[in-house]
Motif scaffolding. Sequence first.
Motif, mmCIF file in Angstrom:
data_model
loop_
_atom_site.group_PDB
_atom_site.id
_atom_site.type_symbol
_atom_site.label_atom_id
_atom_site.label_comp_id
_atom_site.label_asym_id
_atom_site.label_seq_id
_atom_site.Cartn_x
_atom_site.Cartn_y
_atom_site.Cartn_z
ATOM 1 N N GLY A 155 27.602 -8.335 0.492
ATOM 2 C CA GLY A 155 27.251 -7.163 1.293
ATOM 3 C C GLY A 155 28.451 -6.385 1.778
ATOM 4 O O GLY A 155 28.362 -5.621 2.729
ATOM 5 N N ASP B 270 29.314 -1.237 -1.493
ATOM 6 C CA ASP B 270 28.108 -0.440 -1.686
ATOM 7 C C ASP B 270 28.075 0.043 -3.138
ATOM 8 O O ASP B 270 28.766 1.001 -3.485
ATOM 9 C CB ASP B 270 28.141 0.742 -0.723
ATOM 10 C CG ASP B 270 26.847 1.521 -0.674
ATOM 11 O OD1 ASP B 270 25.894 1.141 -1.377
ATOM 12 O OD2 ASP B 270 26.791 2.507 0.072
ATOM 13 N N GLY C 165 22.838 -7.511 -1.760
ATOM 14 C CA GLY C 165 23.624 -8.705 -2.044
ATOM 15 C C GLY C 165 22.787 -9.958 -2.123
ATOM 16 O O GLY C 165 22.939 -10.764 -3.059
ATOM 17 N N GLU C 166 21.886 -10.134 -1.161
ATOM 18 C CA GLU C 166 21.038 -11.321 -1.147
ATOM 19 C C GLU C 166 20.141 -11.364 -2.383
ATOM 20 O O GLU C 166 19.938 -12.418 -2.981
ATOM 21 C CB GLU C 166 20.184 -11.341 0.124
ATOM 22 C CG GLU C 166 20.975 -11.613 1.378
ATOM 23 C CD GLU C 166 20.196 -11.326 2.655
ATOM 24 O OE1 GLU C 166 18.961 -11.105 2.580
ATOM 25 O OE2 GLU C 166 20.819 -11.319 3.726
ATOM 26 N N THR D 99 16.693 -6.547 7.518
ATOM 27 C CA THR D 99 17.959 -6.670 6.826
ATOM 28 C C THR D 99 18.477 -5.281 6.504
ATOM 29 O O THR D 99 17.703 -4.401 6.136
ATOM 30 C CB THR D 99 17.751 -7.463 5.521
ATOM 31 O OG1 THR D 99 17.159 -8.708 5.848
ATOM 32 C CG2 THR D 99 19.038 -7.689 4.792
ATOM 33 N N LEU E 148 22.808 -3.060 2.421
ATOM 34 C CA LEU E 148 23.848 -3.780 1.691
ATOM 35 C C LEU E 148 23.569 -5.280 1.648
ATOM 36 O O LEU E 148 23.766 -5.922 0.616
ATOM 37 C CB LEU E 148 25.226 -3.519 2.303
ATOM 38 C CG LEU E 148 25.790 -2.118 2.110
ATOM 39 C CD1 LEU E 148 27.184 -2.023 2.725
ATOM 40 C CD2 LEU E 148 25.826 -1.730 0.652
ATOM 41 N N SER E 149 23.088 -5.828 2.742
ATOM 42 C CA SER E 149 22.751 -7.252 2.764
ATOM 43 C C SER E 149 21.579 -7.549 1.842
ATOM 44 O O SER E 149 21.582 -8.553 1.127
ATOM 45 C CB SER E 149 22.408 -7.702 4.183
ATOM 46 O OG SER E 149 23.539 -7.622 5.012
#
Length: 100
Positions: free
Chosen positions: A54, A57, A20-21, A13, A16-17
Amino acid sequence: MKTVEIRPQPKKTDLLSAIGETLRATRNERGLTLRQVAEGAHVSISYLAEIERGEKDPSSRVLESIAEGLDLEVSLLLLQIATNLDPDVARGPVAGTLAA
């Protein structure tokens, strides 16, 4: 000519993902709404939603504020993000040190 076997690499991953996750999962686990976390973090709902998707930033200060909004130590939030980024982190020496 030598034949080289190409093995698919596990998908990692992007940062950013992972951020977010992790934020969304933590918020949901704690039963909090976007509004509640945004108010606690002193950020707008739309900005928090963009971070969770995501798309934005966040700075380290914003992550610290969001951790406060989640009622979570920033060090634990960062460890959770790192684990989402690379699951092997959870088995490393840093995780053992924090768990002790």
